[in-house]
Write an enzyme that holds these catalytic residues in place. Structure first.
Site, PDB file in Angstrom:
ATOM      1  CD  GLU A  87      -2.372  -1.144   2.803  1.00 61.35           C
ATOM      2  OE1 GLU A  87      -3.445  -0.477   3.118  1.00 61.35           O
ATOM      3  OE2 GLU A  87      -1.929  -2.009   3.460  1.00 61.35           O
ATOM      4  CB  CYS A 333      -4.255   0.999   6.089  1.00 58.22           C
ATOM      5  SG  CYS A 333      -2.452   1.684   5.494  1.00 58.22           S
TER       6      CYS A 333
END
Ligand code: SAH
Length: 354
Positions: A87, A333
């Protein structure tokens, strides 16, 4: 498959020579790659593209998905050639856009509050894969080499940069090289959990970036409770390595301190932190811990965080409390979270006053 983006311009020149091609092809390939082009899109003869594609991955880092938050923060999901996912986050500030990159698939440091370490480290990223995270985002944002949409980089995604030392240093050299993406080291921050030997080694690499250390505790005993790396290196050794970094580069350093309820966020911790850091050329980034659902640690409330900040600054420590952004897209996240997501970027302020 090898990664063509691993190569520096000089290494690419040698490759082109070994292929028996004319030297100017190296510049064409390099510029194409630095604009985020795939090998199959490079402006060179088809036979040459074919020869490259036989050995090198066409697109090492593919954007699989983009999530955009209300505040404009974007979270990217990337796919690597072996199917692994990583990510990245892109944040907009007044002065430009900061991209947060990953350096490993997963992480083996085992910090108790961090989501990226939950499954350990799957593998290291290569220098070219880390760079390709940036090349992919710059291109997808409509940036070019002259007009970059990524102006600042932080190594704060998944992974411990100094646990992948060789690839990370190579990435940083390629990132900052003239003629390429050419982002100045002053616009780059590297965050480490405190691998002391690598911190010292890095001080000698001649890459004067913003060195950031995840401290998160004021005593070794407390630090060991949440950060296993504290069993290897003491806070004293970390502070000495920071001093060495300052001595070698003239750059002040930054401490990350995530406020965890019942763990490190009492007034006594603020006092201890202030006395540890008093007189040092450093800055403290506070953030309220982002809860990770697999862990039972919680962030403090806003009032406690404000009080902690006030205590530090009243004791003469340069510090800021960062706001979370992009939470509506899970910009938080777990690890690619929020401490660099504040509108006010003290690292940037640091640039202005040095
Ligand atoms: N491995 C490096 C960089 C990656 S993490 C390091 O340890 O510094 C970037 C930062 O996010 C670190 O300061 C890390 O301690 C912090 N962090 C991890 N999980 C967090 C969470 N749930 N809430 C707040 N900060 C977190």
């Amino acid at each position: 498959m090898k990664i063509l983006q691993d190569l520096s311009y000089d290494e690419l020149c040698s490759l082109v020579q070994d292929m028996g091609e004319r030297p100017f092809r190296a510049r064409q390939i390099y510029e194409g790659l630095m604009q985020g082009k795939k090998i199959s899109e490079l402006p060179v003869p088809a036979a040459m593209r074919g020869a490259l594609l036989a050995e090198y991955a066409d697109e090492p880092v593919k954007i699989r998905e983009v999530f955009t938050a209300e505040d404009g923060t974007k979270k990217y999901l990337f796919e690597l050639t072996d199917g692994n996912l990583i990510e990245g986050v892109l944040m907009s500030y007044r002065y430009g856009n900061t991209q947060c990159v990953s350096t490993q698939v997963g992480c083996r440091m085992g910090c108790k509050f961090c989501a990226s370490t939950l499954q350990g480290r799957l593998r290291d990223l290569t220098a070219g894969e880390i760079l390709s995270e940036i090349l992919a985002v710059n291109r997808s944002e409509g940036g070019t080499l002259k007009d970059r949409k990524v102006t600042n980089v932080v190594l704060m995604g998944s992974g411990e940069p100094f646990d992948n030392y060789g690839a990370v240093v190579k990435f940083l050299r390629n990132l900052t090289a003239e003629g390429g993406v050419h982002i100045s080291a002053r616009n780059v921050s590297l965050s480490t959990c405190g691998l002391v030997p690598e911190m010292r080694k890095f001080a000698e690499e001649g890459i004067p970036l913003n060195l950031t250390v995840s401290l998160h505790a004021t005593t070794d005993g407390e630090r060991r409770r949440t950060m296993p790396i504290a069993n290897r290196y003491s806070i004293r050794e970390i502070l000495d390595a920071c001093s060495y970094y300052f001595e070698k580069t003239g750059r002040r350093y930054i401490f990350e301190y995530s406020l965890i309820e019942g763990e490190n966020a009492d007034m006594v911790h603020a006092e201890q932190l202030a006395s540890l850091l008093k007189g040092r050329p450093c800055h403290v980034n506070l953030i309220r811990l982002n809860p990770v659902k697999e862990r039972n640690l919680k962030g403090t409330d806003e009032r406690t965080a404000q009080a902690f900040l006030k205590e530090l600054t009243s004791r003469g420590i340069s510090a800021t409390l960062r706001r979370s952004m992009g939470s509506d897209i899970g910009g938080a996240c777990g690890q690619l979270r929020a401490n660099y997501l504040g509108r006010e970027d003290p690292q940037h302020k640091g640039e202005e006053d040095t």
